[in-house]
Design a protein around this motif. Structure first.
Motif, PDB file in Angstrom:
ATOM      1  N   PRO A 275      69.352  38.044  36.527  1.00 40.12           N
ATOM      2  CA  PRO A 275      69.763  38.649  37.804  1.00 40.12           C
ATOM      3  C   PRO A 275      69.584  40.165  37.804  1.00 40.12           C
ATOM      4  O   PRO A 275      69.804  40.834  36.785  1.00 40.12           O
ATOM      5  CB  PRO A 275      71.251  38.289  37.886  1.00 40.12           C
ATOM      6  CG  PRO A 275      71.685  38.176  36.451  1.00 40.12           C
ATOM      7  CD  PRO A 275      70.504  37.684  35.672  1.00 40.12           C
ATOM      8  N   TYR A 276      69.201  40.689  38.957  1.00 42.03           N
ATOM      9  CA  TYR A 276      69.044  42.128  39.159  1.00 42.03           C
ATOM     10  C   TYR A 276      69.846  42.528  40.387  1.00 42.03           C
ATOM     11  O   TYR A 276      70.039  41.743  41.310  1.00 42.03           O
ATOM     12  CB  TYR A 276      67.574  42.501  39.383  1.00 42.03           C
ATOM     13  CG  TYR A 276      66.685  42.379  38.169  1.00 42.03           C
ATOM     14  CD1 TYR A 276      66.216  43.517  37.499  1.00 42.03           C
ATOM     15  CD2 TYR A 276      66.304  41.131  37.687  1.00 42.03           C
ATOM     16  CE1 TYR A 276      65.391  43.407  36.386  1.00 42.03           C
ATOM     17  CE2 TYR A 276      65.482  41.011  36.572  1.00 42.03           C
ATOM     18  CZ  TYR A 276      65.033  42.152  35.929  1.00 42.03           C
ATOM     19  OH  TYR A 276      64.224  42.054  34.825  1.00 42.03           O
ATOM     20  N   LYS A 277      70.271  43.780  40.410  1.00 39.51           N
ATOM     21  CA  LYS A 277      71.033  44.291  41.547  1.00 39.51           C
ATOM     22  C   LYS A 277      70.690  45.749  41.788  1.00 39.51           C
ATOM     23  O   LYS A 277      70.365  46.491  40.852  1.00 39.51           O
ATOM     24  CB  LYS A 277      72.537  44.150  41.301  1.00 39.51           C
ATOM     25  CG  LYS A 277      73.393  44.272  42.546  1.00 39.51           C
ATOM     26  CD  LYS A 277      74.843  43.966  42.242  1.00 39.51           C
ATOM     27  CE  LYS A 277      75.685  43.929  43.506  1.00 39.51           C
ATOM     28  NZ  LYS A 277      75.571  45.153  44.311  1.00 39.51           N
ATOM     29  N   SER A 278      70.772  46.167  43.042  1.00 41.15           N
ATOM     30  CA  SER A 278      70.473  47.553  43.398  1.00 41.15           C
ATOM     31  C   SER A 278      71.647  48.457  43.074  1.00 41.15           C
ATOM     32  O   SER A 278      72.796  48.133  43.385  1.00 41.15           O
ATOM     33  CB  SER A 278      70.145  47.666  44.889  1.00 41.15           C
ATOM     34  OG  SER A 278      69.014  46.900  45.211  1.00 41.15           O
ATOM     35  N   LYS A 279      71.358  49.600  42.455  1.00 44.49           N
ATOM     36  CA  LYS A 279      72.365  50.627  42.258  1.00 44.49           C
ATOM     37  C   LYS A 279      72.296  51.601  43.435  1.00 44.49           C
ATOM     38  O   LYS A 279      71.427  51.501  44.293  1.00 44.49           O
ATOM     39  CB  LYS A 279      72.126  51.375  40.938  1.00 44.49           C
ATOM     40  CG  LYS A 279      72.313  50.509  39.693  1.00 44.49           C
ATOM     41  CD  LYS A 279      72.383  51.334  38.422  1.00 44.49           C
ATOM     42  CE  LYS A 279      73.719  52.001  38.256  1.00 44.49           C
ATOM     43  NZ  LYS A 279      73.884  52.653  36.932  1.00 44.49           N
ATOM     44  N   ARG A 280      73.207  52.524  43.473  1.00 45.63           N
ATOM     45  CA  ARG A 280      73.231  53.484  44.577  1.00 45.63           C
ATOM     46  C   ARG A 280      71.972  54.338  44.610  1.00 45.63           C
ATOM     47  O   ARG A 280      71.636  54.934  45.620  1.00 45.63           O
ATOM     48  CB  ARG A 280      74.461  54.379  44.460  1.00 45.63           C
ATOM     49  CG  ARG A 280      75.765  53.634  44.726  1.00 45.63           C
ATOM     50  CD  ARG A 280      76.966  54.560  44.677  1.00 45.63           C
ATOM     51  NE  ARG A 280      78.200  53.837  44.958  1.00 45.63           N
ATOM     52  CZ  ARG A 280      79.389  54.411  44.970  1.00 45.63           C
ATOM     53  NH1 ARG A 280      79.519  55.711  44.706  1.00 45.63           N
ATOM     54  NH2 ARG A 280      80.472  53.690  45.237  1.00 45.63           N
ATOM     55  N   THR A 281      71.275  54.386  43.480  1.00 46.93           N
ATOM     56  CA  THR A 281      70.020  55.149  43.418  1.00 46.93           C
ATOM     57  C   THR A 281      68.862  54.379  44.037  1.00 46.93           C
ATOM     58  O   THR A 281      67.750  54.866  44.055  1.00 46.93           O
ATOM     59  CB  THR A 281      69.683  55.456  41.954  1.00 46.93           C
ATOM     60  OG1 THR A 281      69.573  54.208  41.237  1.00 46.93           O
ATOM     61  CG2 THR A 281      70.744  56.320  41.318  1.00 46.93           C
ATOM     62  N   SER A 282      69.143  53.152  44.516  1.00 49.05           N
ATOM     63  CA  SER A 282      68.141  52.251  45.102  1.00 49.05           C
ATOM     64  C   SER A 282      67.283  51.571  44.049  1.00 49.05           C
ATOM     65  O   SER A 282      66.423  50.761  44.381  1.00 49.05           O
ATOM     66  CB  SER A 282      67.227  52.983  46.107  1.00 49.05           C
ATOM     67  OG  SER A 282      67.979  53.458  47.190  1.00 49.05           O
ATOM     68  N   LYS A 283      67.509  51.886  42.770  1.00 49.85           N
ATOM     69  CA  LYS A 283      66.793  51.195  41.722  1.00 49.85           C
ATOM     70  C   LYS A 283      67.391  49.804  41.525  1.00 49.85           C
ATOM     71  O   LYS A 283      68.599  49.606  41.627  1.00 49.85           O
ATOM     72  CB  LYS A 283      66.885  51.974  40.406  1.00 49.85           C
ATOM     73  CG  LYS A 283      66.101  53.280  40.391  1.00 49.85           C
ATOM     74  CD  LYS A 283      66.193  53.938  39.023  1.00 49.85           C
ATOM     75  CE  LYS A 283      65.373  55.237  38.995  1.00 49.85           C
ATOM     76  NZ  LYS A 283      65.454  55.894  37.654  1.00 49.85           N
ATOM     77  N   ILE A 284      66.522  48.831  41.266  1.00 51.74           N
ATOM     78  CA  ILE A 284      66.970  47.468  41.022  1.00 51.74           C
ATOM     79  C   ILE A 284      66.961  47.244  39.517  1.00 51.74           C
ATOM     80  O   ILE A 284      65.914  47.267  38.878  1.00 51.74           O
ATOM     81  CB  ILE A 284      66.070  46.447  41.745  1.00 51.74           C
ATOM     82  CG1 ILE A 284      66.110  46.703  43.263  1.00 51.74           C
ATOM     83  CG2 ILE A 284      66.524  45.026  41.440  1.00 51.74           C
ATOM     84  CD1 ILE A 284      65.221  45.791  44.057  1.00 51.74           C
TER      85      ILE A 284
END
Length: 303
Positions: A275-284
């Motif tokens: 699983p991957y998720k977006s951080k506030r930096t928009s990086k996944i």
């Protein structure tokens, strides 16, 4: 303590007996996924004894059992995700039933209890989802005779006993549709959030009659037909949605659908079972789950 069985008839059972049965059930559900916890956190919700309590419990039990998987997890991340989905639906079963029956006099107390079960973002998402599902429930209940007549005219089988059966079928279809975006899809589509929001807003324009008379309107009506009962109920009420009996309900449905755009921020993305998720930096970035010392499943960014 009184409990209700499937009849539904009440019988008095000691609280510790109920707790043991629930622990046995939870342990079996987790064992089926290959999960073993030294302790499983529980929350206790005391329901008032009213004429609607059996209906509340019946609906909550039916909603809770929707999140069942007939797929085998390939790794711990899939196992933990599947269990978190089941726990989310357990919380949904209680909160959605409360919004439908208004059984508990102070909903804030219930939300406080659910906050012990779900993290802040998940609880916020649950509020948005259950608001939208309550709006669907209200429309289906009010429009069930029209939906039944529409199905007959269209030559479509109507297999439901009542409006609640149709609503539960809608929830089941919605859950099954969500699985296409999960780790079980061999090549899951990594959707761009901007495109997801844009797609959702196009549907909102359609629901708000902004495509009336345009070829695009026919495209959306056809797509609803392809969705079968997830879309049939909308087609059945489409010509009635602005009538006095339905206008307020339809506006509530539209309002709740507009707010669902926020859910895209919490979507997980899967690649090769990770699983991957977006951080506030928009990086996944990849995330992992583990069971902490208190028995809770916690997610964190992979190092």
């Amino acid at each position: 303590m009184d409990i209700l069985n499937e009849n539904p008839c009440s019988r008095e059972v000691p609280f510790l007996t109920i707790l043991a049965k629930e622990m046995e059930r939870a342990t079996a559900e987790e064992a089926a996924l290959g999960i073993k916890r030294n302790q499983i956190p529980f929350i206790y919700i005391n329901l008032p004894d009213t004429p609607h309590t059996p209906q509340f419990i019946g609906l909550a039990q039916a909603i809770r059992t929707i999140a069942l998987f007939d797929l085998t997890p390939e790794n711990n991340q899939q196992r933990f995700w599947m269990r978190c989905v089941q726990l989310y639906w357990q919380a949904k079963a209680i909160l959605l039933s409360q919004k439908i029956f208004n059984l508990m006099p102070n909903q804030a107390d219930l939300e406080q209890l659910l906050s012990q079960m779900l993290p802040k973002t998940a609880l916020k998402n649950l509020q948005l989802e259950t608001d939208a599902e309550k709006a669907v429930y209200d429309l289906i209940v009010a429009g069930e005779p029209l939906i039944r007549d529409w199905a007959k005219k269209e030559g479509i089988n109507y297999p439901f006993q009542n409006s609640q059966d149709l609503f539960l079928h809608f929830l089941k279809d919605k859950f099954q549709s969500s699985l296409s975006k999960t780790p079980f899809n061999p090549e899951p589509l990594w959707l761009d959030k901007r495109k997801q929001r844009a797609h959702h807003r196009q549907w909102l324009k359609f629901f708000a009659d902004q495509f009336t008379g345009e070829p695009k309107e026919l495209d959306y009506l056809q797509f609803l037909k392809e969705m079968e009962w997830e879309g049939y109920w909308i087609l059945a009420l489409w010509k009635h949605k602005n009538q006095p009996a339905f206008k307020k309900l339809w506006q509530a449905y539209l309002k709740s659908q507009r707010k669902l755009v926020a859910l895209f921020d919490s979507d997980l993305h899967w690649r090769k079972g990770i699983p991957y998720k977006s951080k506030r930096t928009s990086k996944i970035l990849p995330i992992e789950a583990e069971i902490d010392k208190t028995g809770y499943i916690t997610w964190y960014w992979s190092s």
